[in-house]
Design a protein around this motif. Structure first.
Motif, short mmCIF file in Angstrom:
data_model
loop_
_atom_site.label_atom_id
_atom_site.label_comp_id
_atom_site.label_asym_id
_atom_site.label_seq_id
_atom_site.Cartn_x
_atom_site.Cartn_y
_atom_site.Cartn_z
N THR A 49 25.86 10.76 -3.09
CA THR A 49 25.72 10.41 -4.51
C THR A 49 25.88 8.92 -4.71
OG1 THR A 49 26.50 12.60 -5.20
CG2 THR A 49 26.59 10.83 -6.83
N GLU A 50 26.84 8.32 -4.01
CA GLU A 50 27.04 6.88 -4.11
C GLU A 50 25.85 6.11 -3.55
OE1 GLU A 50 30.66 5.85 -2.18
OE2 GLU A 50 31.90 7.19 -3.41
N VAL A 51 25.30 6.60 -2.44
CA VAL A 51 24.18 5.92 -1.79
C VAL A 51 22.93 5.94 -2.68
CG1 VAL A 51 22.54 6.13 0.11
CG2 VAL A 51 24.99 6.20 0.57
N VAL A 52 22.57 7.11 -3.18
CA VAL A 52 21.33 7.21 -3.97
C VAL A 52 21.47 6.51 -5.32
CG1 VAL A 52 20.63 9.34 -2.83
CG2 VAL A 52 21.89 9.46 -4.97
N ALA A 53 22.70 6.29 -5.76
CA ALA A 53 22.90 5.56 -7.03
C ALA A 53 22.41 4.12 -6.93
CB ALA A 53 24.37 5.60 -7.43
N ASP A 54 22.28 3.59 -5.70
CA ASP A 54 21.82 2.22 -5.52
C ASP A 54 20.31 2.07 -5.69
OD1 ASP A 54 24.30 1.04 -5.03
OD2 ASP A 54 24.26 1.57 -2.91
N VAL A 55 19.58 3.17 -5.77
CA VAL A 55 18.13 3.08 -5.97
C VAL A 55 17.86 2.77 -7.44
CG1 VAL A 55 15.92 4.26 -5.79
CG2 VAL A 55 17.74 4.77 -4.14
N PRO A 56 17.15 1.69 -7.75
CA PRO A 56 16.87 1.35 -9.14
C PRO A 56 16.06 2.44 -9.86
CG PRO A 56 16.38 -0.50 -7.69
CD PRO A 56 16.62 0.69 -6.80
N ASP A 57 16.37 2.64 -11.14
CA ASP A 57 15.63 3.61 -11.94
C ASP A 57 14.13 3.34 -11.92
OD1 ASP A 57 17.99 4.82 -12.58
OD2 ASP A 57 17.98 4.26 -14.71
N GLU A 58 13.75 2.05 -11.89
CA GLU A 58 12.34 1.70 -11.95
C GLU A 58 11.53 2.34 -10.83
OE1 GLU A 58 14.37 -2.32 -12.92
OE2 GLU A 58 14.99 -0.30 -12.25
N TRP A 59 12.16 2.62 -9.70
CA TRP A 59 11.44 3.18 -8.56
C TRP A 59 11.48 4.71 -8.54
CZ3 TRP A 59 14.09 -0.52 -4.51
CH2 TRP A 59 13.69 -1.83 -4.78
N GLY A 75 0.79 -1.23 0.00
CA GLY A 75 0.00 0.00 0.00
C GLY A 75 0.82 1.27 0.00
N GLN A 76 1.99 1.27 0.65
CA GLN A 76 2.79 2.49 0.72
C GLN A 76 3.53 2.78 -0.57
OE1 GLN A 76 2.69 0.13 3.00
NE2 GLN A 76 2.66 0.95 5.08
N GLY A 77 3.62 1.79 -1.47
CA GLY A 77 4.21 2.04 -2.78
C GLY A 77 5.72 2.00 -2.80
N ARG A 78 6.25 2.35 -3.96
CA ARG A 78 7.68 2.19 -4.20
C ARG A 78 8.53 3.17 -3.40
NH1 ARG A 78 7.67 4.55 -10.42
NH2 ARG A 78 7.50 6.76 -9.87
N LYS A 79 7.95 4.28 -2.93
CA LYS A 79 8.76 5.24 -2.18
C LYS A 79 9.22 4.66 -0.85
CE LYS A 79 7.34 9.54 -4.30
NZ LYS A 79 6.88 10.93 -4.10
N THR A 80 8.47 3.72 -0.32
CA THR A 80 8.92 3.03 0.88
C THR A 80 10.22 2.28 0.61
OG1 THR A 80 6.68 2.76 1.73
CG2 THR A 80 8.34 1.26 2.57
N LEU A 81 10.31 1.67 -0.57
CA LEU A 81 11.52 0.93 -0.93
C LEU A 81 12.68 1.89 -1.21
CD1 LEU A 81 10.05 -1.89 -3.21
CD2 LEU A 81 10.08 -1.66 -0.73
N VAL A 82 12.38 3.02 -1.82
CA VAL A 82 13.41 4.04 -2.04
C VAL A 82 14.00 4.47 -0.70
CG1 VAL A 82 13.84 6.39 -2.84
CG2 VAL A 82 12.39 4.86 -4.20
N ALA A 83 13.13 4.72 0.27
CA ALA A 83 13.60 5.14 1.60
C ALA A 83 14.43 4.04 2.24
CB ALA A 83 12.41 5.50 2.48
N GLU A 84 14.01 2.79 2.09
CA GLU A 84 14.77 1.69 2.67
C GLU A 84 16.18 1.62 2.09
OE1 GLU A 84 14.05 -0.20 5.11
OE2 GLU A 84 11.89 -0.53 5.26
N VAL A 85 16.29 1.81 0.78
CA VAL A 85 17.60 1.72 0.15
C VAL A 85 18.49 2.88 0.59
CG1 VAL A 85 18.85 1.83 -2.05
CG2 VAL A 85 16.79 0.43 -1.85
#
Length: 274
Positions: free
Chosen positions: A205-215, A40-50
């Motif tokens: 910059t290195e950390v956020v690079a790990d977030v997949p483009d799909e999200w 229900g929370q959507g892909r932004k939850t996964l972005v935050a986790e990464v």
């Protein structure tokens, strides 16, 4: 880039989490806690986790390893729970896995002592990422092999649910009165002195690079995933510089549920936070 595995067996749901994560086995013979894009929370939850998981580990905090996890919805055909079946069907493709910590116990502040230095580092980190879900009501901490581990960072960076109001995010204060570690005299000043200089543009910059483009695609106001990544870097970089001065630890409240689920619902619905 995060390593990638494929889920081979759905084991059981973890109903303590609002997003209904599940324990799964993967083709690398590992066992993971899987968080789903179809929740229900959507892909932004996964972005935050990464972002928060990778950043926390780079700062020396104990956070389970993360992996990209591919899911074939057919894995849910034999699942008797209809709610789980629907979640798996809605989450085909790329999801997120976190290393499962077998035998870990939920943190109990009456049974496990945390030093002032460690408490300060955790509180400072939570202030940086705006974590509203590490309260004494819902600690999101585990004890594994006698050490404290941080989990569940989906209810962080609340500003990314409403980028139009991001201008105030960097200066937002953090009330740690209800933080589960507030009673351990967290040394926030020492944590700030240690950790703030380590939050550099290069690290973020290195950390956020790990977030997949799909999200990250199709975010209103951003022309590309990289532009959105840059926005995360700018907010966290600016916030890190002074957040240690805006943390308050007062008297904790005595009742009321955790605010995190309601905050998430409010922002996901596109309304102003209460």
């Amino acid at each position: 880039m995060l390593p990638e595995v494929t889920a081979t067996r759905y084991v059981t749901p973890l109903r303590e989490g609002g997003s209904l994560p599940g324990i799964v086995e993967a083709d690398d013979l590992g066992t993971y806690v899987m968080k789903f894009t179809g929740a229900g929370q959507g892909r932004k939850t996964l972005v935050a986790e990464v972002i928060c998981g990778r950043l926390g580990r780079r700062l020396g905090l104990r956070i389970p390893d993360l992996v990209r996890m591919q899911l074939d919805p057919v894995i849910g055909r034999s699942e008797p729970d209809h709610e789980v079946q629907e979640l798996l069907k809605a989450s085909g493709g790329l999801n997120l896995g976190m290393d499962y910590l077998p035998g870990s116990l939920g943190f109990d502040p009456l049974a496990f002592e945390v030093g002032s230095a460690e408490a300060g580092r955790v509180v400072w980190f939570d202030a940086l990422i705006g974590n509203v879900d590490r309260s004494w009501r819902n600690p999101n901490l585990l004890v594994w092999h006698g050490r404290l581990w941080l989990i569940d960072h989906g209810a962080t960076m609340i500003w990314h649910h409403n980028w139009s109001g991001v201008g105030t995010a960097a200066a937002k204060p953090y009330d740690a009165s209800d933080h589960v570690l507030a009673t351990f005299a967290p040394d926030i000043a020492a944590a700030s002195e240690e950790l703030a200089p380590r939050i550099t543009e290069e690290l973020l910059t290195e950390v956020v690079a790990d977030v997949p483009d799909e999200w990250l695609i199709d975010e209103p106001g951003f022309e590309s995933p990289d532009a959105l990544r840059r926005a995360y870097v700018e907010v966290l970089l600016e916030r890190a510089a002074t957040v240690g001065d805006r943390i308050t630890v007062g008297e904790r409240t005595k009742d009321g549920p955790s605010r995190a689920p309601e905050w998430l619902r409010v922002w996901v619905d596109g309304k102003a936070a209460k």
